[in-house]
Design a protein around this motif. Structure first.
Motif, short mmCIF file in Angstrom:
data_model
loop_
_atom_site.label_atom_id
_atom_site.label_comp_id
_atom_site.label_asym_id
_atom_site.label_seq_id
_atom_site.Cartn_x
_atom_site.Cartn_y
_atom_site.Cartn_z
N ARG A 164 0.84 -1.19 0.00
CA ARG A 164 0.00 0.00 0.00
C ARG A 164 0.88 1.25 0.00
O ARG A 164 1.94 1.27 0.62
CB ARG A 164 -0.92 0.01 1.23
CG ARG A 164 -1.97 -1.09 1.21
CD ARG A 164 -2.91 -0.96 2.41
NE ARG A 164 -3.86 -2.06 2.44
CZ ARG A 164 -5.03 -2.07 1.80
NH1 ARG A 164 -5.38 -1.01 1.07
NH2 ARG A 164 -5.84 -3.11 1.89
N LEU A 165 0.41 2.28 -0.67
CA LEU A 165 1.10 3.56 -0.72
C LEU A 165 0.21 4.62 -0.11
O LEU A 165 -0.94 4.80 -0.51
CB LEU A 165 1.44 3.94 -2.17
CG LEU A 165 2.31 2.95 -2.94
CD1 LEU A 165 2.46 3.40 -4.38
CD2 LEU A 165 3.68 2.80 -2.28
N GLY A 166 0.73 5.31 0.88
CA GLY A 166 -0.03 6.36 1.55
C GLY A 166 0.85 7.09 2.54
O GLY A 166 2.08 6.98 2.49
N HIS A 167 0.23 7.84 3.42
CA HIS A 167 0.97 8.62 4.41
C HIS A 167 1.80 7.69 5.29
O HIS A 167 1.29 6.74 5.87
CB HIS A 167 0.00 9.43 5.26
CG HIS A 167 0.66 10.27 6.31
ND1 HIS A 167 1.76 11.05 6.04
CD2 HIS A 167 0.38 10.45 7.62
CE1 HIS A 167 2.12 11.69 7.14
NE2 HIS A 167 1.31 11.33 8.12
N ALA A 170 -6.94 7.69 -5.93
CA ALA A 170 -7.43 8.98 -5.46
C ALA A 170 -6.29 9.98 -5.44
O ALA A 170 -5.11 9.61 -5.33
CB ALA A 170 -8.03 8.84 -4.06
N ALA A 171 -6.63 11.26 -5.54
CA ALA A 171 -5.63 12.32 -5.54
C ALA A 171 -5.10 12.56 -4.13
O ALA A 171 -5.76 12.27 -3.14
CB ALA A 171 -6.23 13.60 -6.10
N HIS A 197 2.51 16.17 -8.40
CA HIS A 197 1.32 16.08 -7.55
C HIS A 197 0.44 14.94 -8.03
O HIS A 197 0.12 14.84 -9.21
CB HIS A 197 0.56 17.40 -7.58
CG HIS A 197 1.31 18.52 -6.89
ND1 HIS A 197 1.21 18.75 -5.53
CD2 HIS A 197 2.18 19.44 -7.38
CE1 HIS A 197 1.99 19.78 -5.21
NE2 HIS A 197 2.58 20.21 -6.31
N VAL A 198 0.07 14.08 -7.10
CA VAL A 198 -0.69 12.88 -7.44
C VAL A 198 -2.13 13.25 -7.75
O VAL A 198 -2.80 13.94 -6.97
CB VAL A 198 -0.64 11.86 -6.29
CG1 VAL A 198 -1.56 10.67 -6.57
CG2 VAL A 198 0.80 11.38 -6.06
N GLU A 199 -2.62 12.78 -8.88
CA GLU A 199 -4.01 12.96 -9.28
C GLU A 199 -4.68 11.60 -9.38
O GLU A 199 -4.01 10.57 -9.55
CB GLU A 199 -4.08 13.69 -10.62
CG GLU A 199 -3.46 15.07 -10.59
CD GLU A 199 -3.55 15.77 -11.94
OE1 GLU A 199 -4.35 15.33 -12.78
OE2 GLU A 199 -2.79 16.74 -12.14
N GLY A 248 -3.10 11.95 2.32
CA GLY A 248 -4.34 11.94 1.55
C GLY A 248 -4.34 11.00 0.37
O GLY A 248 -5.39 10.79 -0.26
N ALA A 249 -3.20 10.42 0.05
CA ALA A 249 -3.12 9.54 -1.11
C ALA A 249 -3.54 8.12 -0.74
O ALA A 249 -3.36 7.67 0.40
CB ALA A 249 -1.71 9.52 -1.67
#
Length: 303
Positions: free
Chosen positions: A32-35, A58-59, A71-73, A96-97
């Motif tokens: 998983r990729l996130g904060h 998700a952005a 910036h991730v979109e 938020g990603a």
């Protein structure tokens, strides 16, 4: 998680991380990729010697590739080639990603795949990953009506790897192939341009390696075959893939050696000769250095 070993380069180049093959384990990893509060801002810039993708449904947040901060979109798909430089990460980069990373070696695509050096002329699904260097990962966009399908496919791949039910190896390979078909279709126009204009030298180099790895083969001989100087060839291949020509020759030989150890009863010395090592002792030392165990131990672990 991917088990890797770090190869430090000189002060002007980032480190390269190589996949550590584990006997009996599939060379596929999903995360998983996130904060991530565990990243303290000093996480170094680096590259991998294996391909991967990063998909965001998700952005939110940023991805650092090459010298760019992107910036991730929603729907972003980053195609990470061997040698692509990923920038130094910060703990709040992906606030938020919501995304997934999928990493693999060509071994995972089955016994007919022509080696982890990505000989894209004979395996077109891998062609989008044959780039690399300071320019950073290729950025594609998954259409909105396909995003749920992409998320479900990666989650299914993740679940198969975690649960390891009967037949999971075949299921993992099937899910991975479907993902790469999706990447290939999204990258079709970009790939056509790369094939025609950007990477003819790499195509020639890997074609020479694919044809001649079972025999003695040196950097000088590869350079002669593609009609450029050894020095220019070394710098170009290192810049674009993160590895030297000799490292790619060795890796191709090791891919075939692992397969022969796993699926045949040939003596180790015979396998060494078949993959370009007439000296059985040198083959065993090279294999042991790269895998952390002897060829015999590798065979036993995969028996």
């Amino acid at each position: 998680m991917v088990r890797t070993r770090r190869t430090p380069l000189n002060d002007d180049q980032p480190a390269t991380y190589a996949w550590q093959h584990v006997p009996g384990e599939l060379a596929v990893a999903v995360m998983r990729l996130g904060h991530d509060t565990g990243i303290n801002g000093a996480h170094e810039a680096h590259s991998h010697d294996f391909p991967g993708i990063a998909y965001f449904g998700a952005a939110g947040g940023v991805v650092r590739t090459g010298r760019q901060v992107r910036h991730v979109e929603a729907g972003d798909l980053f195609v990470i080639a061997p040698g692509d430089v990923m920038g130094s990460a910060h703990s709040d980069d992906l606030v938020g990603a919501h995304g997934w990373g999928v990493f693999f070696t060509a071994d995972a695509l089955g016994p007919d795949t022509p080696g982890a050096h990505l000989a894209w002329r004979t395996h077109p699904l891998l062609f989008p990953f044959v780039r690399g260097g300071a320019t950073g990962a290729l950025r594609l966009r998954v259409p909105q009506d396909q995003r749920d399908e992409w998320t479900a496919r990666i989650e299914a791949l993740h679940d198969e790897l975690q649960q390891r039910r009967e037949g999971y190896r075949e299921a993992v390979s099937a899910h991975l192939v479907l993902l790469l078909v999706g990447v290939s279709r999204l990258a079709a126009d970009v790939v056509g341009d790369l094939r025609e204009n950007a990477e003819p030298l790499l195509a020639e180099v890997f074609d020479v390696i694919e044809r001649r790895y079972p025999e003695p083969l040196s950097l000088r001989e590869v350079a002669a075959a593609v009609s450029i100087s050894p020095g220019h060839l070394t710098s170009t291949v290192r810049r674009r893939t993160g590895r030297t020509v000799q490292e790619w020759i060795t890796e191709r030989r090791m891919v075939q050696a692992r397969r022969l150890l796993a699926v045949t009863e040939l003596p180790v010395s015979d396998i060494g000769r078949q993959v370009g090592f007439p000296d059985a002792g040198y083959f065993a030392r090279t294999f042991g250095k790269l895998h952390g165990m002897s060829p015999t131990s590798w065979r036993r672990a995969n028996g």
